[in-house]
Every structure is written in C-alpha cells, then in structure tokens.
Design an enzyme around this catalytic site. Structure first.
Site, PDB file in Angstrom:
ATOM      1  N   GLY A  68       8.998  -9.575  19.717  1.00 23.23           N
ATOM      2  CA  GLY A  68       9.054  -9.811  21.161  1.00 23.23           C
ATOM      3  C   GLY A  68       7.687 -10.185  21.689  1.00 23.23           C
ATOM      4  O   GLY A  68       6.651  -9.842  21.111  1.00 23.23           O
ATOM      5  N   LYS A  87       5.577  -9.607   5.266  1.00 21.70           N
ATOM      6  CA  LYS A  87       4.975  -8.419   5.896  1.00 21.70           C
ATOM      7  C   LYS A  87       4.698  -7.324   4.866  1.00 21.70           C
ATOM      8  O   LYS A  87       3.649  -6.691   4.917  1.00 21.70           O
ATOM      9  CB  LYS A  87       5.879  -7.923   7.010  1.00 21.70           C
ATOM     10  CG  LYS A  87       5.917  -8.891   8.206  1.00 21.70           C
ATOM     11  CD  LYS A  87       7.016  -8.531   9.175  1.00 21.70           C
ATOM     12  CE  LYS A  87       7.019  -9.440  10.399  1.00 21.70           C
ATOM     13  NZ  LYS A  87       8.223  -9.279  11.213  1.00 21.70           N
ATOM     14  N   ILE A 145       3.285  -2.460  16.677  1.00 21.74           N
ATOM     15  CA  ILE A 145       2.898  -1.180  16.044  1.00 21.74           C
ATOM     16  C   ILE A 145       1.513  -1.336  15.409  1.00 21.74           C
ATOM     17  O   ILE A 145       1.306  -2.229  14.594  1.00 21.74           O
ATOM     18  CB  ILE A 145       3.909  -0.774  14.932  1.00 21.74           C
ATOM     19  CG1 ILE A 145       5.337  -0.734  15.482  1.00 21.74           C
ATOM     20  CG2 ILE A 145       3.522   0.575  14.329  1.00 21.74           C
ATOM     21  CD1 ILE A 145       6.395  -0.502  14.417  1.00 21.74           C
TER      22      ILE A 145
HETATM   23  N1  HSE Z   1      11.253 -12.671  13.654  1.00 20.86           N
HETATM   24  C1  HSE Z   1      10.381 -11.550  13.559  1.00 20.86           C
HETATM   25  C2  HSE Z   1      11.214 -10.285  13.700  1.00 20.86           C
HETATM   26  C3  HSE Z   1       9.349 -11.619  14.649  1.00 20.86           C
HETATM   27  O1  HSE Z   1      12.375 -10.394  14.099  1.00 20.86           O
HETATM   28  O2  HSE Z   1      10.726  -9.204  13.392  1.00 20.86           O
HETATM   29  C4  HSE Z   1       8.242 -10.634  14.511  1.00 20.86           C
HETATM   30  O3  HSE Z   1       7.491 -10.857  13.360  1.00 20.86           O
END
Ligand code: HSE
Length: 412
Positions: free
Chosen positions: A306, A209, A140
């Site tokens: 992914g 994040k 995104i």
């Molecule tokens: N492990 C993370 C998720 C990978 O499942 O979102 C992407 O940052």
C-alpha cells in the site's frame, strides 16, 4: 543560554518514479514535515521528480524532469528515492546516483534482489548509503531491525508472510469463501498488487523478499533463482474446506532455515494451525518471524503493501541517510555467494488429497503414513491425510507409493 531557534539545515532530494510509492513519499514528507525536521534536524525538500509524464496542474508540475542527468548533475541533491519498480532502468539510474555520491532509498525488491550486492558495494566505495527498508514487508521496519537491533544475533530462521496481495486473497478465500479471481481484483483495486499480478500469485515477489532477508541474515549474496518457489494458484476452495476441518488455514510463506553453514529456503503455501505465530496474520498484513540463537523467537507485524505504509518506510530511510549523511552504514551484506541446500533436506508435515473414498484406499494411506491424520469431507469422493513431520526426500519416496494424489500442500 542561547534561546534563538536554530535553523534546520536544508537537504535537497529527488524522487525517481511518481507512481503509487513515489507520490506517497512526497505526501509523507509533506504531511509529517515537522516531525521529520525535529527528529533529523534537517528539512528534506523534494527538488526533482523524474517521470516520463508531466503532471500538469498538480503541485509537483514544476519539479518534473525527464533526464536523470538533472539529478546526478546537481550537487545540491543528496538523497534520491528510487520508486520506479522493475530492474531496468532502475538499476542504471540508481547506480548513476550512487556513483555521483548520492544516497539512494528504494522500495524496489526486484532491484535489491537482483543487484543489491553491487549497489551496496558502490555505496560503500562512495561512502553513501543504499537503503531498502520498504523493499521487504512494506511498512514493517524489518531491515533496520536486522542490521541494528539483531546485529549481534546468529539468525536461525526467518519465516514470513511477505506478500500482501496473496495474503489478502487467501484470507478472503478462507473467511468469505470468495473466489481467487474476485479477491485478486479487490487487491488490485486497493493498490496492493504488482503491475503484473503474476509476480504476486506465483510467489516471485515473496521469493525476492525472502532472498533479501536471507542475505541480511547470512551476510551473503543470495541468488533468488536458487530458491524453490511455488505460488498460490493451485490452492482451491476445497483445500480450505479441509483446512477448516483440521482447524488450520493456508498461508504463503517465504522461509529460510539456517543451520550452521547449511541454508534451506523456499516459497510455498503452507497449512498452519493456530499455534503458529503467523496464523493470525490476515488481510493485506505481513508478518515476519525471526529466530535468533540468543533472542529466541521474535515477530514483526504490520502493513505489508500500500501507498502510505511503503512510503513511510522509504521516508525513514531518507531520514537515516539525512542523519548519517557523511558515512556508510554497514549492513553486513557481502559479496560472498550463499549456497542454498536442496529442499529435499528440509522437514515439513504434508497435507495430501487422494481421489476416491474407498476403505482400501484409506488403509493403503495408513500403511504408508501410520502417524497421519485422515480427514474426510462429506459429499466428496476423495479424502485427505495430514502426515507427521519428515524430510522432504523421505516424503517424496512415500508419496510415490500412493496413486491418485490430487493435491499437496506443505504443513507445519
Ligand atoms: N505486491 C506487493 C504485495 C507490494 O502485495 O505485497 C508490496 O511489496
């Protein structure tokens, strides 16, 4: 008119880490070679791949190097992808590349959350770019949206489903009654999970994040350790039975609420109803709601994890670096440290599970939460209550007056 086709300028790149994302980047560059060249006017060629392994018999075997000096010492290399994961040695290698005057694009949220301020500072000094679109929200385009499209907004709230693995698990528990373990195993097999799934299920990945998005929103450095973080390991199938009765679901949110210079932030499972824009974000998808003071509410949705979605975002950063190769793009993330307010100052609704199913127990709960909605499951010797919205400090005081609390989920 000159009808001669203009030769594209060639730009050499390097990829550090040939795992899921690194190999995805090579694949996207190959697959979309023409469109990338057309849009940038440049041809991005991967010259080196840094990895501990050899990959004999594969098309990249002649590009493999084991020493970072091969990359930092080659003036032809202008763009480096960091897809190693973890903070060390990703930090040392990224720093060395920036110091050598190379642009770096990374998918590594651990690196950006821990060292973003310093790496951005070095990039500014060296007039190159440190770009991290793929670190948050997978494919995104939320980072670029923040520094370009929303650049003139005062951001008031960011709330996201930022982890594909946990969203996949919660969706399977909700829709298919699957156990936590079997859903996690599926997410791992599909390549969504972190090397250590604890980072996903305990909320640490979401925490990094939301820290990155909060830094982008406020322009200040965020210490991710200041963000209260709770994962999904305590969410059970019984919670989903209550959620179903209430017409709700449970999602793992990372959120920041920004009021003037006061910022609260958290990572926690939240019980939400269909009126919430993130209610419909299921499976491995991520969704991010951003509220701006002029814009109002906007939402971004897409593949949050992914190989190819994440690699696509890295390649977009490589293209940004190829186009703005001679300048540092201002992202607005400064060295000033953001103070995060205690979560007691934030307001939520709350869903509580209380053991026992007596009349007197329910009356007691009604006294404490007169606006609460009582919910019962037949055959269970417990009941639930969904409270009205209140400050967390007030809720904690009220909750202390109720004994036998056996479960608690924030709600909106
Ligand atoms: N492990 C993370 C998720 C990978 O499942 O979102 C992407 O940052």
């Amino acid at each position: 008119m000159n009808t001669e086709a203009k030769e594209n300028e060639k730009i050499a790149a390097a990829v550090m880490g040939y795992g899921t994302i690194g190999s995805g980047v090579v694949e996207v560059l190959e697959e979309n070679r023409d469109i990338i060249a057309k849009k940038t006017g440049k041809e991005i060629e991967v010259k080196y791949i840094l990895d501990l392994r050899e990959f004999p018999g594969t098309p990249v075997e002649n590009k493999i190097v084991h020493d970072i000096a091969a990359i930092t010492g080659d003036p032809e290399v202008k763009i480096v992808v960091e897809a190693m994961g973890g903070v060390h040695p990703a930090y040392e290698f990224t720093r060395a590349c920036l110091m050598a005057g190379k642009h770096v694009a990374t998918s590594n949220k651990a690196l950006v959350a821990a060292c973003g301020t310093e790496l951005l500072q070095i990039a500014r000094k060296k007039q190159v770019n440190f770009l991290f679109e793929a670190s948050t929200g997978g494919g995104i385009p939320v980072i670029r949206t923040m520094y370009r499209s929303l650049a003139g907004e005062k951001i008031e709230e960011i709330t996201g489903i930022l982890n594909g693995t946990t969203n996949y698990i919660l969706t399977k528990m909700d829709r298919c009654g699957q156990t936590f373990e079997s859903a996690l195993k599926e997410a791992q097999d599909l390549g969504y999970a972190e090397r250590n799934p604890e980072a996903d299920v305990e909320g640490h990945d979401t925490c990094r994040k939301i820290a990155i998005l909060t830094a982008m929103a406020t322009g200040k450095e965020v210490n991710y350790e200041d963000i209260p973080t709770e994962g999904i390991t305590k969410i059970t199938d019984v919670d989903f039975k209550y959620a179903e009765k209430l017409g709700r679901s449970v999602k793992l949110f990372g959120s920041s609420r920004i009021e003037g210079d006061k910022v609260t932030a958290f990572v926690a499972p939240v019980m939400v109803g269909p009126e919430h824009p993130l209610y419909a974000v299921n499976d491995v998808y991520n969704g991010i709601v951003i509220k701006g003071n002029m814009l109002g509410t906007s939402m971004y949705f897409g593949s949050g994890a992914g190989k190819l979605p994440t690699a696509s975002a890295v390649v977009a950063d490589m293209m940004e670096a190829a186009v703005y190769s001679e300048e540092n793009i201002p992202l607005g993330w400064t060295e000033e440290r953001l103070e995060i307010e205690p979560l007691e100052n934030a307001s939520f609704r709350y869903f509580l599970r209380i053991s026992g199913n007596t009349q007197s127990g329910k009356e007691r709960v009604r006294e404490v939460f007169p606006d609460g909605e009582i919910v019962e499951l037949s055959g269970y010797s417990e009941f639930g209550v969904l409270t009205s919205k209140m400050k967390e400090a007030e809720f904690n005081e009220k909750k202390a007056a109720i004994s036998d609390v056996i479960g608690l989920i924030r709600a909106e």
